[in-house]
Write an enzyme that holds these catalytic residues in place. Structure first.
Site, short mmCIF file in Angstrom:
data_model
loop_
_atom_site.label_atom_id
_atom_site.label_comp_id
_atom_site.label_asym_id
_atom_site.label_seq_id
_atom_site.Cartn_x
_atom_site.Cartn_y
_atom_site.Cartn_z
N LYS A 115 0.83 -1.20 0.00
CA LYS A 115 0.00 0.00 0.00
C LYS A 115 0.87 1.26 0.00
CE LYS A 115 -1.63 2.19 3.51
NZ LYS A 115 -2.30 2.61 4.76
N ASP A 162 -6.57 0.81 1.10
CA ASP A 162 -6.51 1.11 2.54
C ASP A 162 -7.82 0.66 3.17
OD1 ASP A 162 -8.39 2.97 1.71
OD2 ASP A 162 -7.57 4.58 2.95
#
Length: 215
Positions: A127, A145
């Site tokens: 991420k 997320d």
């Protein structure tokens, strides 16, 4: 209800993104930075912390220490004090310092510009790497997320909380040019309307495209 075809998912996603772009025309990364390295540091600090608080911390932090070599040479205890208010400061400080050392020693102070090398840096997950690639290197990257995980499941584009599986599935139904913006749009929508545990479906501009809408 029969399973939704890939083509129908793509069309639904395209319409959702179109509406979100109109609703949030200024959607962008909310972290403040002036270099790829600073965005990487800020993203590491943002784990379990609001972007607003991170920006307050990094405003002072980056005025004192701006480059990888500064953090590589910074004593760990001082770094911990500087980032204390972001939470989990022990692990974050170790990650930032160790990452900085590798960037200096292996990459001459500049971040690598590919996912495989970025995720090999201490404290850098997929991420975090995608945030940097998409926002400063303009390489289409789909960030997953908590907002993206939750809302993608509500929209029933995915039925998993596995970030890598979500990323792969969303990449198949989202136009490549929208990959980086997608997360920013979803985050803005998640903060404003589709709030965890209390989504305001009556005010949602994509409620008619959401199988989980309570309207």
């Amino acid at each position: 209800m029969p399973p939704e075809s890939l083509n129908k998912k793509r069309k639904r996603m395209e319409e959702i993104i179109c509406r979100l772009k109109q609703e949030y025309p200024d959607s962008k990364c909310s972290l403040i930075y002036s270099s790829p390295f600073q965005l990487l540091v800020a993203t590491i600090l943002s784990a379990q912390c609001t972007d607003e608080r991170v920006n307050r911390v990094t405003k002072k932090l980056f005025n004192k220490y701006s480059a990888a070599k500064d953090f590589a040479n910074l004593p760990l205890e001082i770094l911990k004090k500087e980032i204390y208010s972001t939470g989990f400061y022990n692990n974050k400080a170790k990650s930032i310092k160790n990452m900085s050392i590798v960037v200096v020693e292996k990459y001459n102070g500049k971040l690598p510009v590919n996912l495989d090398d970025l995720v090999q840096l201490p404290g850098v997950g997929r991420k975090t790497a995608n945030v940097v690639l998409g926002n400063v290197f303009n390489i289409p990257s789909l960030v997953v997320d908590t907002h993206v995980t939750r809302i993608s499941n509500l929209l029933q584009f995915v039925k998993t909380k596995d970030a890598v599986k979500i990323e792969n599935k969303l990449m198949k139904i989202t136009i490549r040019e929208d990959w980086t913006l997608f997360a920013h749009l979803v985050i803005d929508h998640g903060r404003a309307i589709c709030v965890a545990n209390r989504p305001n479906c009556a005010m949602c501009i994509v409620s008619d495209l959401c199988p989980s809408s309570i309207n």
